[in-house]
Every structure is written in C-alpha cells, then in structure tokens.
Write an enzyme that holds these catalytic residues in place. Structure first.
Site, short mmCIF file in Angstrom:
data_model
loop_
_atom_site.label_atom_id
_atom_site.label_comp_id
_atom_site.label_asym_id
_atom_site.label_seq_id
_atom_site.Cartn_x
_atom_site.Cartn_y
_atom_site.Cartn_z
N GLU A 140 103.88 63.06 44.41
CA GLU A 140 104.81 64.13 44.01
C GLU A 140 105.50 63.65 42.73
O GLU A 140 106.06 62.55 42.70
CB GLU A 140 105.84 64.33 45.13
CG GLU A 140 106.74 65.50 44.87
CD GLU A 140 107.72 65.75 46.00
OE1 GLU A 140 107.56 65.18 47.09
OE2 GLU A 140 108.67 66.52 45.76
N LYS A 187 111.43 56.38 47.09
CA LYS A 187 111.72 56.94 45.77
C LYS A 187 113.17 57.39 45.68
O LYS A 187 113.80 57.27 44.63
CB LYS A 187 110.80 58.14 45.52
CG LYS A 187 109.61 57.79 44.66
CD LYS A 187 108.89 59.04 44.22
CE LYS A 187 107.90 59.49 45.25
NZ LYS A 187 107.11 60.65 44.86
N ARG A 235 102.01 52.10 55.99
CA ARG A 235 102.59 51.92 54.65
C ARG A 235 102.65 50.45 54.28
O ARG A 235 102.73 49.60 55.16
CB ARG A 235 104.04 52.43 54.63
CG ARG A 235 104.22 53.90 54.80
CD ARG A 235 105.70 54.19 55.04
NE ARG A 235 106.51 53.93 53.85
CZ ARG A 235 106.79 54.86 52.94
NH1 ARG A 235 106.33 56.09 53.08
NH2 ARG A 235 107.54 54.57 51.91
#
Ligand code: ATP
Ligand code: MG
Length: 561
Positions: free
Chosen positions: A39, A275, A265
C-alpha cells in the site's frame, strides 16, 4: 560465494515451495505467478523485504513471474512519492517486475462491475446504518451479529442506490455496499463485510473520478484474479480473511481463483515493523525522515550502507514458516558482517584524534607507504599512505595510567603503527588546563612493516592517519534505535524507548587520503572500528560525512549485560 551455494542446495524446501512444486507437477499451473502488493502509504521496511524476497524469489526460482501492484484503495493516506520510493527499494533489493507494474485503481471499473454482479445475484446490498450502528450490530466473537434492516432490499433498489452512491448522492458515512453473507458466522470477516464506501477524496491516480472506493478484502482477491496470480502469498494476519477471499472469487466471474497462502511475518528485536509507528517517528521529528540511517526502512538501511545482499541472506536464513517468531537482531548484524568481511576494502580513520609528533622524523619530509586494501584478498590491490613527522591516533589508544594488560601507547611503552613503524613514547604536552594536546614519540626506522630489517616486536598495533594529508570528516556512529528489544509491547509508548545514543556524531574525525575516492554506496572498513560508508545526503567531496554500517563485533551484548 561457494558457501552460500552449498547452503542453497542443502537447505530443505519450505511449505510454499512444496505447494508450488505439487501444483507444477500436477499441471494445475504451467507457470507460477506471484505479486508483491504494497500500500503506497509509507516506506518499505525490513519486514516487507521478506514478502518481496518470497514473492519475487519464488517466481525467479520456478521460472515464473512476479508483479508489483500498488494496493491504492485508500485515497486519503496514499501519495505518489511513496510509490517511487517503493519502486526504488524493490530494485535495490535486486528484483525486477519487468512491464508488470499495476495498481488496484487500474481495476476500479471492473471492481464496480463485479459489485453490480453481486447485487444482481442478491449477494450485496446498500446499507444505510451509520458506522456506530453497524459496529454495534456486528456482534462479538461469542455473540452472533444482527441482520441490518436494509439487508432485504430488492435487487432493483440496490442497483439504484449503488448507482446513487457512485454519483455522489450520499454523504460520507451515510451508505455503504455490503456483501450479504452471514451475520452469524463465527468468522467476523464474513458478517456482511463492507465492499464499498463513500469518500469525497482526491485519489492520486484517478483524481476525482470516483467518490466510492472498494475495500481492501474485496479489491485484493479480484486484483489477484485479474492478473492471473496463481499463489497469493501474504502474512498470517490474513488467515482469517481467507474465507472471504475465496467467497468473493467464488461469486463473481473472474478468470481464475488464486490460492491464498499465509506465512509468518518477519519480526526482529530492537526493530519496529509497523508503518504507522515508523510514520509517527517521522511525523514527530524523532528521526530525520523515512531514510534516517537509524530507521529499519529499506531506504534507511541503504543510506546506512547495509548491503541488499545481507538482507536477502537474512531472509534466506530465517526461512519461511507459519510459526510466529522474533529473530535476534544479531542475525542481521552477522549477515552484514559476513557479506562485508571478505569484500569491503580496508582503510584507516581516526574518530577522536590526538596528535602524535615523531620528534626524530625529519621536518618537512614525507614517505609513501604501500598498504594492502584487504590483507586476505591481495588481488584487491594496495593504496598509498603518506607518513611523516605528525600523525593522529585515537585518543583512547593512549593511556597515561593504564591497567596491566594495556598494549597500546603508554608512558615508557612502544606500539606499532599499522603498515608503518614502531614508535616509542617520549612525553606528553599539555595545555593550561592540563589536558593532553600532543604526544611526543620517536620512531624506529628499521621497523617499517614488511621491509624493516629489525626483529623487534611489540604487543600492540594501532591505527593512525597522517596529520597533514588526512581529511577532516564527520563520522556518525549508528546504533540500535531502541534500548529494549520489544519497544512496542511495553506499558509505556514505544517512543519512550528511543536510544539517545543511536546516532552519535564524531565531529573531528580524520580520514586517510585514499578515502576521498569513496562514494555513497561503497562500503569500507575503517580498521579496528567497523564498516562505514559515505552518507548519501550529507557527504560531499571535500566535506566527508560517513555513517557506521556496523561494528566489527557485537559490542552491544557486553555493554548491556
Ligand atoms: P504495516 O503493518 O507495517 O502497515 P502492511 O502489511 O499494512 O504493513 P503493506 O504495504 O500492505 O503493509 O504490505 C505489503 C506486503 O508486505 C503485504 O503482503 C504484507 O503482508 C507484507 N508485509 C508487511 N509487513 C511484513 C513483515 N513484517 N514480514 C513479512 N511481510 C510483511
Ligand atoms: Mg497491508
């Protein structure tokens, strides 16, 4: 290097490789196709490197393709300059998407049509509950949700209202399009999730063409299918979304049905991979931008001088599993040292200089010494090192009152200057305040490294730079950004654990002359001090600024225990 090839051969295959090999063997797919779907609302971090290496790496390994796709469904938070930064980071890691750069917004027309298809099949409805009411009716993990009063609208009414949404006839928050699945599903993601919402916001790619925007879960699976993705690889938090991913693809007429596969992850201690939190550090000025060399962003790591190969090696060593784990930061540091050790040319720099005057060296004279760029790699060649009457050494390489096993310079002692001579202590010179400003020594002309005739040996060797020919420089010692391994899992906010010593500048450092040829992106070793590289923003020929990439050994463990 041969050792990493051997590793690659011996390494057992991970579960995604098993799935891919089975799919290729059975003919389910002739060729695999993956994608990396960031994104564009921030910079990529070391965690993203894992997703990049897995998606691009598997495509490479099995002769398939990997797309880069910006998941740009959120007009408020996304910005075009993030896209450029993300592209640069993926390239830097060594991957290439060829012609296949896509945006979820490329599919806004198709996504709209598929939404109409859902409505026509009686599988979606326009809901006018406010966000609060919708939340209240969603139920909990133990309680089923309640059906919306708008759930049983006719297809015709839904088509009309959805079009009205598209035409800007509803204010934000006054209407959404929802999938009609099951308000009693034990999986909350299936309780009539929102597919479209109204946002009167400028989108960086589509401008003001749309005032309705599709939600991530709906967009992602359809984008995958439209691109012919075979294996949609994502992190574990999407596991609960997989039934929804499959539900959408089962209901609308997409060309194929990719398989979503989740993996754990990458999490490292002392590092934050969110983020949102990294953005907070930037916005609050706690670091100097996304590419601050203390940051775990790929651009920060690049600026700091961490080689992309070391990051790829880390991802490789961590492996791909479904088990959550936090990796020790030491492993990243080992990967960096293992890569740089055999490759980084050696130079000398003095970070905290004190002048040494060699009183028996003729005034005004200078000689050029030859020093190897890498003592274990003679094919890397040599550089010239001027030696004369005045040099600098590290302030802490001299002690007036040393402990027993101190083998550096001390009163009455002698030490070898790397690539040069043995020097003998004579006296110190102090200023009015009593601070030592110079050390006077004599040198032993028969002890020149490599060619001296003397058999004389001393226990210590120290680094140095010539006084006249060395270049003043600023050197930044970069260290861990946080003082604790888990700053985001504590009672206090994570910003309370920022390490004030994470970037210490040595303003009076001096560099040997050959270092003036080194440019940003070229890592070097300063002997005895660590690996360094010029800072890509602040370094200028004539005014050097270097960052420390890594110490030579793990000094942290000792400091903290
Ligand atoms: P954040 O949680 O930091 O906001 P994100 O997952 O929202 O990250 P995206 O831009 O959506 O950020 O991520 C793109 C891809 O990278 C996704 O497929 C995501 O699963 C993956 N990814 C993000 N963080 C990690 C991580 N720590 N380890 C492995 N993959 C990750
Ligand atoms: Mg995400």
């Amino acid at each position: 290097m041969s050792s990493s090839n051997e590793n690659a051969v011996e390494k057992p295959k991970h579960f995604i490789q098993h799935i891919i090999e089975a799919d290729l063997a059975s003919g389910k797919h002739a060729r695999i196709h993956t994608r990396f779907p960031p994104e564009p609302n921030g910079y990529l971090h070391i965690g993203h490197a894992k997703a990049i290496c897995i998606n691009f790496g598997l495509a490479e390994q099995y002769g398939g393709l990997c797309n880069l796709r910006f998941d740009d469904t959120n007009p408020e938070k996304e910005e075009a300059h993030y896209e450029q930064a993300i592209e640069a980071d993926v390239r830097w890691l060594g991957f290439d998407w060829g012609e296949r750069l896509y945006h979820a917004s490329d599919y806004f027309d198709q996504l709209y049509q598929f939404a109409i298809e859902l409505i026509e099949k009686g599988l979606a409805y326009v809901c006018e509950l406010g966000p609060e009411e919708m939340r209240a009716q969603r139920g909990t993990l133990t309680e089923p949700g309640q059906n919306s009063p708008y759930r049983d609208r006719s297809v015709a009414e839904n088509l009309r209202l959805f079009e009205a949404m598209k035409n800007g006839e509803f204010e934000e928050g006054k209407a959404v399009l929802r999938a009609k699945i099951d308000m009693a599903s034990p999986n909350l993601n299936l309780r009539d999730p929102v597919i479209y919402r109204v946002r009167f916001a400028e989108h960086h790619a589509t401008g003001d063409r749309w005032c309705i925007y599709p939600m991530y879960d709906y967009t992602h699976c359809i984008s995958d299918a439209l691109e012919g993705i075979t294996h949609s690889l994502c992190t574990l938090e999407f596991e609960d979304h997989r039934p929804l991913y499959d539900w959408f693809l089962d209901q609308v007429s997409v060309p194929c049905h990719p398989q979503q596969i989740e993996f754990a992850r990458l999490e490292l201690d002392y590092i934050i991979t969110s983020k949102r939190k990294l953005n907070q550090l930037v916005q609050e000025g706690l670091v100097n931008g996304w590419d601050d060399p203390r940051m775990p962003t790929l651009s920060g790591m690049r600026r700091r001088g961490i080689p992309p190969e070391a990051i790829r090696d880390l991802i490789d060593r961590v492996g791909v599993t479904k088990k959550k784990a936090t990796i020790e930061l030491g492993l990243l540091e080992t990967c960096v040292r293992d890569w740089l050790g055999p490759r980084a040319p050696r130079y000398m720099a003095v970070l905290d200089p004190i002048k040494v005057v060699i009183t028996n060296y003729p005034e005004g004279e200078e000689e050029q010494l030859d020093a190897p760029l890498h003592s274990q790699n003679p094919e890397m060649g040599t550089r010239k090192l001027p030696f004369g009457r005045e040099i600098y050494i590290e302030r802490d390489d001299f002690m007036e009152d040393p402990p027993k096993k101190y083998f550096r310079l001390k009163p009455g002692g002698a030490v070898r200057l790397r690539y040069a001579y043995i020097i003998d202590f004579e006296q110190v010179v102090r200023d009015e305040s009593g601070r030592i400003v110079e050390i006077h020594c004599t040198y032993d002309p028969d002890t020149r490294s490599g060619i001296g005739t003397s058999e004389r040996k001393v226990k210590g060797t120290i680094h140095w730079v010539p006084a006249r020919a060395s270049q003043p420089a600023r050197v930044r010692l970069i260290d861990r950004l946080f003082t604790v391994p888990d700053p985001d899992r504590r009672d206090e906010p994570f910003t309370a654990f920022i390490n004030p010593e994470a970037m210490r500048e040595m303003p009076e450092a001096r560099l040997e002359p050959a270092l003036s040829a080194i440019e940003p992106g070229q890592p070097v070793q300063f002997e005895r001090l660590g690996y360094f590289t010029p800072d890509s923003h602040d370094h200028q020929p004539g005014a050097p600024v270097f960052n420390r990439i890594m110490t030579l050994r793990d000094t942290w463990a000792k400091k903290k225990s």
